[in-house]
Design a protein around this motif. Structure first.
Motif, PDB file in Angstrom:
ATOM      1  N   LEU A 119       0.865  -1.176   0.000  1.00 50.44           N
ATOM      2  CA  LEU A 119       0.000   0.000   0.000  1.00 50.44           C
ATOM      3  C   LEU A 119       0.902   1.227   0.000  1.00 50.44           C
ATOM      4  CD1 LEU A 119      -2.565  -1.249   2.657  1.00 50.44           C
ATOM      5  CD2 LEU A 119      -2.608  -1.547   0.184  1.00 50.44           C
ATOM      6  N   ASP A 120       0.951   1.897  -1.123  1.00 44.79           N
ATOM      7  CA  ASP A 120       1.875   3.018  -1.332  1.00 44.79           C
ATOM      8  C   ASP A 120       1.132   4.339  -1.175  1.00 44.79           C
ATOM      9  OD1 ASP A 120       3.677   4.921  -2.178  1.00 44.79           O
ATOM     10  OD2 ASP A 120       4.241   3.858  -4.001  1.00 44.79           O
ATOM     11  N   PHE A 121       1.399   5.016  -0.062  1.00 42.61           N
ATOM     12  CA  PHE A 121       0.755   6.287   0.248  1.00 42.61           C
ATOM     13  C   PHE A 121       1.729   7.462   0.142  1.00 42.61           C
ATOM     14  CE2 PHE A 121      -1.881   3.138   2.294  1.00 42.61           C
ATOM     15  CZ  PHE A 121      -3.159   3.604   2.060  1.00 42.61           C
ATOM     16  N   ARG A 122       2.865   7.271  -0.517  1.00 43.94           N
ATOM     17  CA  ARG A 122       3.891   8.318  -0.543  1.00 43.94           C
ATOM     18  C   ARG A 122       3.425   9.625  -1.160  1.00 43.94           C
ATOM     19  NH1 ARG A 122       8.712   4.782  -2.880  1.00 43.94           N
ATOM     20  NH2 ARG A 122       6.898   3.998  -4.021  1.00 43.94           N
ATOM     21  N   ASP A 123       2.418   9.579  -2.041  1.00 41.33           N
ATOM     22  CA  ASP A 123       1.931  10.804  -2.680  1.00 41.33           C
ATOM     23  C   ASP A 123       0.642  11.327  -2.052  1.00 41.33           C
ATOM     24  OD1 ASP A 123       4.027  11.084  -4.533  1.00 41.33           O
ATOM     25  OD2 ASP A 123       3.107   9.583  -5.846  1.00 41.33           O
ATOM     26  N   VAL A 124       0.374  10.928  -0.813  1.00 42.75           N
ATOM     27  CA  VAL A 124      -0.809  11.400  -0.093  1.00 42.75           C
ATOM     28  C   VAL A 124      -0.443  12.670   0.672  1.00 42.75           C
ATOM     29  CG1 VAL A 124      -2.351  10.869   1.840  1.00 42.75           C
ATOM     30  CG2 VAL A 124      -1.942   9.168   0.061  1.00 42.75           C
ATOM     31  N   SER A 125      -1.252  13.707   0.502  1.00 37.97           N
ATOM     32  CA  SER A 125      -0.987  14.978   1.186  1.00 37.97           C
ATOM     33  C   SER A 125      -1.860  15.156   2.428  1.00 37.97           C
ATOM     34  CB  SER A 125      -1.213  16.143   0.226  1.00 37.97           C
ATOM     35  OG  SER A 125      -2.534  16.111  -0.295  1.00 37.97           O
ATOM     36  N   PHE A 126      -2.954  14.398   2.507  1.00 34.67           N
ATOM     37  CA  PHE A 126      -3.859  14.473   3.656  1.00 34.67           C
ATOM     38  C   PHE A 126      -4.544  13.127   3.796  1.00 34.67           C
ATOM     39  CE2 PHE A 126      -8.258  14.732   5.091  1.00 34.67           C
ATOM     40  CZ  PHE A 126      -8.101  15.334   6.336  1.00 34.67           C
ATOM     41  N   VAL A 127      -4.752  12.694   5.041  1.00 37.43           N
ATOM     42  CA  VAL A 127      -5.518  11.481   5.293  1.00 37.43           C
ATOM     43  C   VAL A 127      -6.348  11.703   6.548  1.00 37.43           C
ATOM     44  CG1 VAL A 127      -3.669  10.360   6.604  1.00 37.43           C
ATOM     45  CG2 VAL A 127      -5.418   8.962   5.503  1.00 37.43           C
ATOM     46  N   SER A 128      -7.634  11.332   6.483  1.00 35.93           N
ATOM     47  CA  SER A 128      -8.503  11.530   7.645  1.00 35.93           C
ATOM     48  C   SER A 128      -8.259  10.424   8.673  1.00 35.93           C
ATOM     49  CB  SER A 128      -9.980  11.550   7.238  1.00 35.93           C
ATOM     50  OG  SER A 128     -10.431  10.251   6.932  1.00 35.93           O
ATOM     51  N   VAL A 129      -8.552  10.733   9.906  1.00 33.73           N
ATOM     52  CA  VAL A 129      -8.361   9.785  11.000  1.00 33.73           C
ATOM     53  C   VAL A 129      -9.217   8.543  10.785  1.00 33.73           C
ATOM     54  CG1 VAL A 129      -8.653   9.462  13.479  1.00 33.73           C
ATOM     55  CG2 VAL A 129      -7.722  11.602  12.607  1.00 33.73           C
ATOM     56  N   SER A 130     -10.432   8.705  10.265  1.00 32.08           N
ATOM     57  CA  SER A 130     -11.296   7.541  10.052  1.00 32.08           C
ATOM     58  C   SER A 130     -10.702   6.590   9.015  1.00 32.08           C
ATOM     59  CB  SER A 130     -12.702   7.976   9.640  1.00 32.08           C
ATOM     60  OG  SER A 130     -12.677   8.647   8.406  1.00 32.08           O
ATOM     61  N   VAL A 131     -10.047   7.124   8.011  1.00 32.60           N
ATOM     62  CA  VAL A 131      -9.390   6.273   7.010  1.00 32.60           C
ATOM     63  C   VAL A 131      -8.245   5.504   7.656  1.00 32.60           C
ATOM     64  CG1 VAL A 131      -8.027   6.283   4.890  1.00 32.60           C
ATOM     65  CG2 VAL A 131     -10.064   7.719   5.061  1.00 32.60           C
ATOM     66  N   LEU A 132      -7.467   6.175   8.490  1.00 34.04           N
ATOM     67  CA  LEU A 132      -6.362   5.494   9.171  1.00 34.04           C
ATOM     68  C   LEU A 132      -6.869   4.332  10.022  1.00 34.04           C
ATOM     69  CD1 LEU A 132      -4.179   8.537  10.243  1.00 34.04           C
ATOM     70  CD2 LEU A 132      -3.647   6.851   8.481  1.00 34.04           C
ATOM     71  N   GLY A 133      -7.961   4.553  10.737  1.00 35.07           N
ATOM     72  CA  GLY A 133      -8.530   3.489  11.553  1.00 35.07           C
ATOM     73  C   GLY A 133      -8.949   2.286  10.720  1.00 35.07           C
TER      74      GLY A 133
END
Length: 106
Positions: free
Chosen positions: A58-72
């Motif tokens: 799972l490559d998230f290197r180009d993510v600039s923002f992530v919500s807490v609910s997504v992380l969970g």
């Protein structure tokens, strides 16, 4: 084909490709709650349709923002797949989003 990378402030772009021994899911842009279902479904489908021996990357290197609910939800999916014996590797973003990934153990 390379993954399109959205400009800052754009919605998430999720793509998947197979490489030798891996399925790579690349995510770019801003990943908010509205993107969570699509992302989780992509990971689940990849795990279901790939060989059990394939790593899931799972490559998230180009993510600039992530919500807490997504992380969970990502933690839950990763834990479930790991418990099934799948190898899941995470490539976290840099900056603030990367610090959030580190806080939740991704």
């Amino acid at each position: 084909m390379e993954n399109p990378v959205p400009a800052e402030g754009e919605d998430a772009v999720i793509s998947r490709r197979r490489t030798r021994g891996s399925v790579v899911i690349t995510v770019a842009g801003e990943v908010d709650t509205l993107d969570a279902d699509g992302l989780v479904e992509c990971v689940r489908e990849s795990a279901t349709t790939s060989a059990f021996s394939d790593d899931l990357v799972l490559d998230f290197r180009d993510v600039s923002f992530v919500s807490v609910s997504v992380l969970g939800r990502l933690v839950a999916v990763r834990d479930r797949l790991t418990a099934q014996g799948r190898t899941v590797r995470m490539c976290a973003p840099a900056g603030r989003a990367g610090r959030y990934f580190a806080m939740v153990g991704l």
